[in-house]
Enzyme design. Structure first.
Site, PDB file in Angstrom:
ATOM      1  N   MET A 103       3.158   4.286  -2.221  1.00  0.00           N
ATOM      2  CA  MET A 103       2.583   4.142  -0.811  1.00  0.00           C
ATOM      3  C   MET A 103       3.459   3.050  -0.138  1.00  0.00           C
ATOM      4  O   MET A 103       2.987   2.412   0.985  1.00  0.00           O
ATOM      5  CB  MET A 103       1.072   3.684  -0.787  1.00  0.00           C
ATOM      6  CG  MET A 103       0.391   5.083  -1.528  1.00  0.00           C
ATOM      7  SD  MET A 103      -1.334   5.218  -0.963  1.00  0.00           S
ATOM      8  CE  MET A 103      -1.959   3.653  -1.566  1.00  0.00           C
ATOM      9  N   HIS A 124       6.967  -1.080  -8.719  1.00  0.00           N
ATOM     10  CA  HIS A 124       7.829   0.196  -8.307  1.00  0.00           C
ATOM     11  C   HIS A 124       9.262  -0.014  -8.638  1.00  0.00           C
ATOM     12  O   HIS A 124       9.498   1.107  -9.042  1.00  0.00           O
ATOM     13  CB  HIS A 124       7.720   0.259  -6.709  1.00  0.00           C
ATOM     14  CG  HIS A 124       6.290   0.416  -6.047  1.00  0.00           C
ATOM     15  ND1 HIS A 124       5.843  -0.696  -5.286  1.00  0.00           N
ATOM     16  CD2 HIS A 124       5.266   1.104  -6.025  1.00  0.00           C
ATOM     17  CE1 HIS A 124       4.580  -0.460  -4.866  1.00  0.00           C
ATOM     18  NE2 HIS A 124       4.298   0.881  -5.320  1.00  0.00           N
ATOM     19  N   LYS A 177       1.132  -6.888 -10.646  1.00  0.00           N
ATOM     20  CA  LYS A 177       1.649  -6.851  -9.289  1.00  0.00           C
ATOM     21  C   LYS A 177       1.083  -5.724  -8.475  1.00  0.00           C
ATOM     22  O   LYS A 177       0.821  -4.601  -9.091  1.00  0.00           O
ATOM     23  CB  LYS A 177       3.152  -6.633  -9.596  1.00  0.00           C
ATOM     24  CG  LYS A 177       3.789  -7.344 -10.214  1.00  0.00           C
ATOM     25  CD  LYS A 177       5.200  -8.007  -9.104  1.00  0.00           C
ATOM     26  CE  LYS A 177       5.719  -9.053 -10.084  1.00  0.00           C
ATOM     27  NZ  LYS A 177       6.691 -10.097  -9.138  1.00  0.00           N
ATOM     28  N   ARG A 214      -1.325  -4.840  -2.725  1.00  0.00           N
ATOM     29  CA  ARG A 214      -2.705  -5.453  -1.998  1.00  0.00           C
ATOM     30  C   ARG A 214      -2.799  -7.035  -2.284  1.00  0.00           C
ATOM     31  O   ARG A 214      -3.602  -7.522  -1.693  1.00  0.00           O
ATOM     32  CB  ARG A 214      -3.962  -4.759  -2.610  1.00  0.00           C
ATOM     33  CG  ARG A 214      -4.151  -3.275  -2.042  1.00  0.00           C
ATOM     34  CD  ARG A 214      -5.301  -2.762  -2.668  1.00  0.00           C
ATOM     35  NE  ARG A 214      -5.923  -1.628  -1.832  1.00  0.00           N
ATOM     36  CZ  ARG A 214      -5.559  -0.398  -2.586  1.00  0.00           C
ATOM     37  NH1 ARG A 214      -4.906  -0.301  -3.514  1.00  0.00           N
ATOM     38  NH2 ARG A 214      -5.812   0.697  -1.793  1.00  0.00           N
TER      39      ARG A 214
HETATM   40  O1  PAF Z   1      -0.369   4.768  -6.571  1.00  0.00           O
HETATM   41  C1  PAF Z   1      -0.135   5.220  -5.614  1.00  0.00           C
HETATM   42  O2  PAF Z   1       0.583   4.479  -4.805  1.00  0.00           O
HETATM   43  C2  PAF Z   1      -0.795   6.601  -4.985  1.00  0.00           C
HETATM   44  O3  PAF Z   1      -1.871   6.764  -5.373  1.00  0.00           O
HETATM   45  C3  PAF Z   1       0.195   7.644  -5.071  1.00  0.00           C
HETATM   46  C4  PAF Z   1       0.439   8.080  -6.552  1.00  0.00           C
HETATM   47  C5  PAF Z   1       1.523   7.366  -4.432  1.00  0.00           C
HETATM   48  C6  PAF Z   1      -0.231   8.967  -4.456  1.00  0.00           C
HETATM   49  O4  PAF Z   1      -0.586   8.614  -2.952  1.00  0.00           O
END
Ligand code: PAF
Length: 281
Positions: A30, A37, A184, A187
């Site tokens: 997101m 990430h 991490k 938010r």
């Molecule tokens: O973990 C997230 O960032 C979200 O829940 C995802 C997996 C991208 C689905 O919107």
């Protein structure tokens, strides 16, 4: 890096990759990217020919009164970070593209959600499962990468893939932490300075619970009480501390096998979750 905004173009690209027999690793996000990430991208790069990332703040997984509007966003910074990390294709759809007019079908999750975040966020995992079903169908990845901080999400995705016979392998990676142990999370930016100092106690409290189990404690109630006592130092409002089998998320009277201890704490502008998964041999 190519940035793609429509499902049609993304499908075209994934069909082309399939035809050229390139394996695709997919990192759904997101946005507001952090090292968690990026470590998923790194792993995906090692294990696949091509890495696809999506950035989409999915309105369907936020309930009324939740932080959809204040969810941090910085697309330009994200594009730069994704490119630097070696993402080849970035899928960046709009809400109108993902949920077209007369959108009629969504996914309903009915297991693994009566506990933990599922209890306090009704509809959240339906939203996650619905958007991932769309994204998997558009991107058709060989492997999809998720962080274990969202362990219940991983358990739901595991069930989604299994129940719908999806042709994608779930890869769950360990939680990436700040030096002081705080998991991490996009938010974390919404914590006040005092809350930021308190928040590392969430993980420390879970570690205290895990240490008890490692020393032989098998009563989940005793573990939960100890975690709750430690959590006082974390400030905020404790939403839950719970302990279940993993990934089934079933209650146990005597802890055994693979289990999760998880907590959620609400601060003034951020709700944080964390967990430890361990195997009792
Ligand atoms: O973990 C997230 O960032 C979200 O829940 C995802 C997996 C991208 C689905 O919107």
């Amino acid at each position: 890096m190519q940035v793609i905004k429509t499902a049609a173009k993304m499908k075209e690209a994934s069909t082309h990759l399939k035809k050229s027999q390139k394996s695709v690793g997919y990192v759904p996000t997101m946005g507001y990217l952090h090292e968690g990430h990026l470590s998923l991208v790194e792993k995906a790069k090692r294990e696949n020919d091509i890495v696809v990332m999506s950035i989409f703040v999915n309105p369907l997984q936020f309930g009324p009164g939740e932080d959809f509007d204040s969810y941090p966003r910085d697309v330009n910074r994200d594009i730069q970070l994704a490119e630097e990390a070696g993402v080849e294709l970035l899928f960046l759809p709009s809400a109108a593209e993902m949920y077209r007019e007369n959108h009629a079908v969504s996914v309903s999750v009915n297991g693994r959600t009566d506990v933990l975040c599922g209890r306090t966020r009704p509809g959240h995992f339906d939203g996650v499962a619905t958007v991932l079903t769309k994204l998997f169908s558009i991107i058709a990845p060989d492997k999809a990468y998720f962080g274990m901080k969202d362990a219940q999400q991983v358990a739901v995705v595991d069930a989604l893939i299994h129940d719908f016979f999806m042709d994608v392998e779930l890869v769950a990676s360990k939680t990436i932490r700040e030096k002081d142990g705080l998991a991490k999370s996009s938010r974390n930016i919404n914590l006040s300075p005092i809350e930021r100092d308190q928040a590392p106690y969430i993980y420390q409290s879970l570690q205290a619970g895990a240490a008890m189990i490692e020393q032989g404690e098998r009563d989940p109630k005793a573990v939960i009480s100890a975690v709750l006592a430690h959590l006082e130092a974390a400030g905020g409002n404790v939403e839950y501390v719970e302990c279940y089998s993993y990934p089934e998320l079933k209650k146990q009277d005597v802890l055994s096998g693979k289990i999760i201890i998880a907590a959620a704490v609400k601060y003034s502008k951020a709700r944080l979750i964390d967990n430890i998964v361990l195997t009792i041999s």
